[in-house]
Motif scaffolding. Structure first.
Motif, short mmCIF file in Angstrom:
data_model
loop_
_atom_site.label_atom_id
_atom_site.label_comp_id
_atom_site.label_asym_id
_atom_site.label_seq_id
_atom_site.Cartn_x
_atom_site.Cartn_y
_atom_site.Cartn_z
N MET A 139 -0.98 -1.39 19.18
CA MET A 139 0.12 -0.98 18.86
C MET A 139 0.35 -0.20 17.56
O MET A 139 0.22 -1.00 16.38
N ALA A 140 0.28 1.03 17.16
CA ALA A 140 0.83 1.33 15.86
C ALA A 140 1.93 0.85 15.38
O ALA A 140 3.01 0.59 15.79
N GLU A 141 1.75 0.58 13.92
CA GLU A 141 3.24 0.16 13.39
C GLU A 141 4.33 1.16 13.33
O GLU A 141 3.86 2.18 13.31
N LYS A 142 5.49 0.64 13.55
CA LYS A 142 6.72 1.51 13.75
C LYS A 142 7.09 1.84 12.34
O LYS A 142 7.50 2.97 12.09
N ILE A 143 6.70 1.19 11.27
CA ILE A 143 7.27 1.46 10.02
C ILE A 143 5.95 1.30 9.01
O ILE A 143 5.45 0.29 9.28
N ILE A 144 5.70 2.30 8.17
CA ILE A 144 5.00 2.07 7.02
C ILE A 144 5.94 2.13 5.64
O ILE A 144 6.55 3.07 5.38
N LEU A 145 5.76 0.79 5.11
CA LEU A 145 6.39 0.88 3.75
C LEU A 145 5.37 0.67 2.56
O LEU A 145 4.38 -0.10 2.65
N GLU A 146 5.70 1.60 1.75
CA GLU A 146 4.68 1.52 0.43
C GLU A 146 5.39 0.39 -0.41
O GLU A 146 6.48 0.39 -0.78
N ALA A 147 4.53 -0.15 -0.92
CA ALA A 147 4.90 -1.23 -1.83
C ALA A 147 3.73 -1.40 -3.17
O ALA A 147 2.67 -0.72 -3.11
N THR A 148 4.47 -2.03 -4.20
CA THR A 148 3.32 -2.27 -5.46
C THR A 148 3.24 -3.80 -5.71
O THR A 148 4.28 -4.45 -5.49
N ALA A 149 2.13 -4.15 -6.27
CA ALA A 149 1.87 -5.59 -6.46
C ALA A 149 2.81 -5.79 -7.74
O ALA A 149 2.89 -5.02 -8.65
N ARG A 150 3.61 -6.99 -7.65
CA ARG A 150 4.28 -7.61 -9.08
C ARG A 150 3.59 -8.60 -9.63
O ARG A 150 3.26 -9.70 -9.15
#
Length: 205
Positions: A1-12
């Motif tokens: 199943m494809a992800e319903k949400i794609i959330l961009e993030a950066t490493a802290r």
């Protein structure tokens, strides 16, 4: 199943309260990805992007792909900490999924065989009570949808959870009652005619 949400993030890179405060001043929400047999990873997510997803609903029961500097992380959200006064997100926790993980997810409902439902041929309509159903599923086998077969349904018929074949390895998260997913409603003209008939009968009595 494809992800319903794609959330961009950066490493802290920094840790602790100081790094978290710096992130918030820059319009970011600090967070962490943990579990799945890997070390926890500190991240930052854009505040406005996260807030939009939270307002859309079901954020804690939807499969998410958190892309940290382009690297995919298949996760579910486990907690969102909010400001005590402003009620805005100030920290978010994500759980990595392993193949054996059992998780609660909102699965969309798909209705099939409309042309084989006598009630619909007579002008009835499908009234959807739950367009999505929360299921307990295995992370290695997440269904795309839950299928409701309308074959043979008449006006007034109700589709409940026990009427629907569950995908392999899945079960409803709600187990204490047999909840309604949809029903076949009468056409508006027929409902009006029935109401008038009921009124006439009441007057005659």
């Amino acid at each position: 199943m494809a992800e319903k949400i794609i959330l961009e993030a950066t490493a802290r890179t920094g840790t602790g309260k100081g790094a978290a405060r710096t992130a918030r001043r820059e319009g970011l929400v600090p967070g962490v990805i943990y579990g799945g047999g890997k070390d926890p990873q500190s991240i930052n997510v854009k505040h406005n992007v996260l807030l939009k997803q939270l307002k859309a609903g079901h954020f804690l029961s939807t499969l998410i792909n958190v892309k940290v500097d382009g690297q995919d992380n298949r996760v579910v959200c486990r907690a969102v900490q909010r400001h005590v006064v402003k009620d805005l997100p100030i920290h978010v926790d994500f759980l990595r999924l392993s193949e054996t993980s059992k998780i609660n997810l909102m699965i969309p409902v798909e209705f099939v065989n409309h042309d084989k439902a006598p009630g619909l041929k007579r002008g009835g309509t499908v009234t959807v009570v739950r367009p999505m159903v929360e299921l307990v599923v295995s992370a290695s086998n997440i269904p795309d949808h839950l299928t409701v077969d309308l074959t043979g349904l008449e006006i007034g018929d109700v589709v409940k959870a026990h009427d629907v074949a569950m995908p392999q390895g899945a079960r409803p998260a709600i187990t204490d009652r047999d909840f309604v997913i949809a029903n076949i409603s009468a056409p508006s003209g027929l409902r009006s005619a029935d109401a008038e008939a009921d009124g006439e009968e009441a007057e005659a009595e």
